[in-house]
Design an enzyme around this catalytic site. Structure first.
Site, PDB file in Angstrom:
ATOM      1  N   ASP A 114      34.194  55.945  45.744  1.00 58.77           N
ATOM      2  CA  ASP A 114      34.707  54.615  46.096  1.00 58.77           C
ATOM      3  C   ASP A 114      33.620  53.557  45.971  1.00 58.77           C
ATOM      4  OD1 ASP A 114      36.642  52.836  46.741  1.00 58.77           O
ATOM      5  OD2 ASP A 114      36.808  53.378  48.843  1.00 58.77           O
ATOM      6  N   SER A 160      37.209  44.904  40.791  1.00 59.70           N
ATOM      7  CA  SER A 160      36.780  44.758  42.191  1.00 59.70           C
ATOM      8  C   SER A 160      36.715  43.289  42.612  1.00 59.70           C
ATOM      9  CB  SER A 160      35.406  45.412  42.393  1.00 59.70           C
ATOM     10  OG  SER A 160      34.894  44.986  43.647  1.00 59.70           O
ATOM     11  N   ARG A 161      37.469  42.990  43.673  1.00 53.13           N
ATOM     12  CA  ARG A 161      37.451  41.626  44.217  1.00 53.13           C
ATOM     13  C   ARG A 161      36.126  41.348  44.904  1.00 53.13           C
ATOM     14  NH1 ARG A 161      42.495  42.649  46.392  1.00 53.13           N
ATOM     15  NH2 ARG A 161      41.477  44.488  47.202  1.00 53.13           N
ATOM     16  N   ASN A 162      35.554  42.388  45.551  1.00 53.09           N
ATOM     17  CA  ASN A 162      34.287  42.184  46.244  1.00 53.09           C
ATOM     18  C   ASN A 162      33.163  41.867  45.262  1.00 53.09           C
ATOM     19  OD1 ASN A 162      34.725  42.715  49.225  1.00 53.09           O
ATOM     20  ND2 ASN A 162      35.831  44.401  48.276  1.00 53.09           N
ATOM     21  N   SER A 175      48.410  43.321  46.478  1.00 51.95           N
ATOM     22  CA  SER A 175      48.386  44.247  45.345  1.00 51.95           C
ATOM     23  C   SER A 175      48.381  45.706  45.785  1.00 51.95           C
ATOM     24  CB  SER A 175      47.220  43.948  44.411  1.00 51.95           C
ATOM     25  OG  SER A 175      46.097  43.529  45.106  1.00 51.95           O
ATOM     26  N   LYS A 189      31.162  50.108  51.549  1.00 52.61           N
ATOM     27  CA  LYS A 189      31.055  49.993  50.083  1.00 52.61           C
ATOM     28  C   LYS A 189      31.497  48.611  49.606  1.00 52.61           C
ATOM     29  CE  LYS A 189      35.567  50.237  49.002  1.00 52.61           C
ATOM     30  NZ  LYS A 189      36.313  49.283  48.198  1.00 52.61           N
TER      31      LYS A 189
HETATM   32  N1  NAI Z   1      43.756  46.085  45.830  1.00 46.61           N
HETATM   33  C1  NAI Z   1      43.232  47.313  45.776  1.00 46.61           C
HETATM   34  O1  NAI Z   1      42.981  47.854  44.693  1.00 46.61           O
HETATM   35  C2  NAI Z   1      42.933  48.055  47.021  1.00 46.61           C
HETATM   36  C3  NAI Z   1      42.975  47.428  48.254  1.00 46.61           C
HETATM   37  N2  NAI Z   1      42.690  48.144  49.379  1.00 46.61           N
HETATM   38  C4  NAI Z   1      42.751  47.509  50.680  1.00 46.61           C
HETATM   39  O2  NAI Z   1      44.080  47.098  50.960  1.00 46.61           O
HETATM   40  C5  NAI Z   1      44.065  46.017  51.902  1.00 46.61           C
HETATM   41  C6  NAI Z   1      45.007  44.948  51.403  1.00 46.61           C
HETATM   42  O3  NAI Z   1      44.432  44.349  50.267  1.00 46.61           O
HETATM   43  P1  NAI Z   1      45.220  43.879  48.977  1.00 46.61           P
HETATM   44  O4  NAI Z   1      46.637  44.293  48.963  1.00 46.61           O
HETATM   45  O5  NAI Z   1      44.395  44.302  47.823  1.00 46.61           O
HETATM   46  O6  NAI Z   1      45.153  42.313  49.185  1.00 46.61           O
HETATM   47  P2  NAI Z   1      45.375  41.205  48.101  1.00 46.61           P
HETATM   48  O7  NAI Z   1      44.110  40.433  48.023  1.00 46.61           O
HETATM   49  O8  NAI Z   1      45.977  41.748  46.864  1.00 46.61           O
HETATM   50  O9  NAI Z   1      46.515  40.322  48.788  1.00 46.61           O
HETATM   51  C7  NAI Z   1      46.274  39.495  49.847  1.00 46.61           C
HETATM   52  C8  NAI Z   1      47.178  39.888  50.983  1.00 46.61           C
HETATM   53  O10 NAI Z   1      46.772  39.136  52.110  1.00 46.61           O
HETATM   54  C9  NAI Z   1      47.899  38.488  52.664  1.00 46.61           C
HETATM   55  N3  NAI Z   1      47.431  37.219  53.237  1.00 46.61           N
HETATM   56  C10 NAI Z   1      46.709  36.262  52.629  1.00 46.61           C
HETATM   57  N4  NAI Z   1      46.469  35.250  53.492  1.00 46.61           N
HETATM   58  C11 NAI Z   1      47.058  35.604  54.662  1.00 46.61           C
HETATM   59  C12 NAI Z   1      47.153  34.997  55.947  1.00 46.61           C
HETATM   60  N5  NAI Z   1      46.594  33.821  56.184  1.00 46.61           N
HETATM   61  N6  NAI Z   1      47.822  35.639  56.901  1.00 46.61           N
HETATM   62  C13 NAI Z   1      48.393  36.853  56.683  1.00 46.61           C
HETATM   63  N7  NAI Z   1      48.329  37.486  55.485  1.00 46.61           N
HETATM   64  C14 NAI Z   1      47.678  36.862  54.499  1.00 46.61           C
HETATM   65  C15 NAI Z   1      48.826  38.265  51.500  1.00 46.61           C
HETATM   66  O11 NAI Z   1      50.141  38.075  51.936  1.00 46.61           O
HETATM   67  C16 NAI Z   1      48.641  39.581  50.764  1.00 46.61           C
HETATM   68  O12 NAI Z   1      49.396  40.579  51.411  1.00 46.61           O
HETATM   69  C17 NAI Z   1      42.586  45.587  52.010  1.00 46.61           C
HETATM   70  O13 NAI Z   1      42.041  46.121  53.179  1.00 46.61           O
HETATM   71  C18 NAI Z   1      41.932  46.233  50.807  1.00 46.61           C
HETATM   72  O14 NAI Z   1      40.560  46.532  51.008  1.00 46.61           O
HETATM   73  C19 NAI Z   1      42.381  49.469  49.345  1.00 46.61           C
HETATM   74  C20 NAI Z   1      42.332  50.132  48.154  1.00 46.61           C
HETATM   75  C21 NAI Z   1      42.596  49.487  46.901  1.00 46.61           C
HETATM   76  O1  13P Z   2      38.877  49.697  47.529  1.00 45.88           O
HETATM   77  C1  13P Z   2      39.031  49.387  46.382  1.00 45.88           C
HETATM   78  C2  13P Z   2      38.960  50.358  45.285  1.00 45.88           C
HETATM   79  O2  13P Z   2      38.868  51.673  45.754  1.00 45.88           O
HETATM   80  C3  13P Z   2      39.282  47.942  46.065  1.00 45.88           C
HETATM   81  O3  13P Z   2      38.094  47.253  46.035  1.00 45.88           O
HETATM   82  P1  13P Z   2      38.101  45.656  45.927  1.00 45.88           P
HETATM   83  O4  13P Z   2      38.746  45.147  47.186  1.00 45.88           O
HETATM   84  O5  13P Z   2      36.681  45.234  45.789  1.00 45.88           O
HETATM   85  O6  13P Z   2      38.903  45.301  44.706  1.00 45.88           O
END
Ligand code: NAI
Ligand code: 13P
Length: 335
Positions: free
Chosen positions: A251, A261-263, A16, A198
């Site tokens: 944050d 929030s997923r966490n 996402s 966080k």
């Molecule tokens: N979603 C949000 O609102 C925000 C996310 N982030 C950070 O962005 C980073 C990415 O998170 P999201 O895109 O939210 O993840 P997500 O939870 O939306 O998607 C999961 C991701 O993990 C990958 N994945 C799952 N299992 C896997 C495996 N076994 N091997 C390799 N890849 C695998 C998927 O392909 C996908 O890219 C995290 O560090 C998160 O903390 C930072 C700010 C906001």
């Molecule tokens: O970092 C984030 C918002 O700033 C996303 O938090 P979550 O991974 O808990 O959804």
């Protein structure tokens, strides 16, 4: 589009956050996105329909600006910036086919709010050690910003943190659009550690909510957490910083309180009695705080900072302790 002035940005990750960041980039003129995703079905779908079928599937991904690639080595070719947007637990596996040669000349931007498991180091440190990228050529995307709200074009703010990356201001410009405002800040380590912490706190908030604690308790938990985050950040990188800035306090607040929030959601399931395995199976998305809890716990064996909230979450997730009993103990140390 003039190719001469085009900024090429490789994005690694198909979740996402990657999708939301590409939406922001698509708002810019003269930007070409080279997107690597792991899932072959998603790649084929995006090429045909210009939407990510698995995450934020309403977002339109302009075919004029976005090209998808099966191989990371292709995606990073000629990139000015490489954005890492996979969960920290999968970053090593995702980049396994890249060597220092592939990354030469690019600036690496981590959008990851987590640490490299087992090595317990920040993603920017890992990139620098593994690929010989200078720290001043790395930065992180931080700030209170859920991908889902970017998709809905709700006003959001980002911080581009670096040690002193000359391009941080330019990159902040690329992250700014009608509904997102981004600014640069010279505190890479403080911002990166605070973002890791966080997520652990949001897990604790979710656990207590799942156990039936109310808003009064959560307000105290979050206030104490802010001090705990400040203490850890100072131990890791002592300097003056304004911890009430949005990259730190903001944050923490959005992750602790947001419905997105997923966490928090993961913690809530644990508080309601799910096992760690069951909660992970139920969630399609990744809660970074689960991995971060172990990393910070292990890292802190060296630093010995007083981290009661991290300790409580660690006992519940990794020592199979009962959430209600652990929160009873935590209750006594909060003020
Ligand atoms: N979603 C949000 O609102 C925000 C996310 N982030 C950070 O962005 C980073 C990415 O998170 P999201 O895109 O939210 O993840 P997500 O939870 O939306 O998607 C999961 C991701 O993990 C990958 N994945 C799952 N299992 C896997 C495996 N076994 N091997 C390799 N890849 C695998 C998927 O392909 C996908 O890219 C995290 O560090 C998160 O903390 C930072 C700010 C906001
Ligand atoms: O970092 C984030 C918002 O700033 C996303 O938090 P979550 O991974 O808990 O959804």
């Amino acid at each position: 589009m003039s190719l001469l002035n085009t900024t090429k940005i490789a994005v690694i990750g198909g979740g996402s956050w990657a999708t939301a960041l590409i939406k922001i980039l698509c708002e810019q003129h003269n930007v070409q996105v080279r997107w690597w995703l792991r899932n072959q079905h998603d790649i084929a779908h995006i090429r045909k329909f210009h939407h990510n079928p698995s995450y934020l599937s309403d977002v339109v991904l302009s075919p004029k600006k976005v090209r998808v690639f099966e191989k990371t080595t292709e995606a990073v070719k000629g990139a000015d910036y490489i954005i890492l947007a996979v969960p920290a637990a999968f970053v090593q596996e995702s980049l396994q086919h890249l060597s220092a040669r592939h990354l030469q000349g690019a600036r690496v931007v981590s959008a990851i709010k987590g640490m490299i498991p087992d090595r317990n180091i920040l993603v920017t440190d890992w990139v620098s050690q593994e690929y010989g990228i200078k720290m001043e050529d790395t930065c992180v995307i931080a700030g209170p910003c859920h991908a889902e709200e970017v998709a809905l074009e709700k006003q959001s703010y980002l911080t581009i943190a670096s040690t002193a990356c000359p391009a941080a201001e330019d990159f902040a410009g690329l992250m700014t659009c009608r509904y997102v405002s981004a600014h640069a800040l010279d505190d890479l380590y403080g911002v990166e550690y605070a973002a890791v912490m966080k997520n652990i706190v949001a897990l604790a908030c979710g656990i207590t909510h799942g156990l039936g604690y109310g808003d009064n308790f959560q307000a105290v938990l979050v206030s104490n957490a802010m001090q705990e985050i400040g203490n850890l950040v100072t131990a890791m990188d002592p300097r003056q910083r304004n911890m009430s800035a949005s990259a730190y306090l903001g944050d923490l607040l959005v992750t602790a309180y947001s419905q997105f929030s997923r966490n928090r959601l993961f913690g809530n399931m644990i508080g309601r009695g799910y096992s760690v395995k069951a909660a992970q199976l139920e969630m399609k998305m990744i809660a970074e705080g689960y991995y971060a809890t172990k990393s910070i716990h292990e890292l802190n064996k060296l630093h010995q900072v007083n981290l009661p909230i991290v300790g409580a979450v660690y006992s519940i997730l990794y020592e199979d302790q009962h959430p209600a009993a652990i929160m009873e103990q935590l209750k006594k140390v909060l003020k």
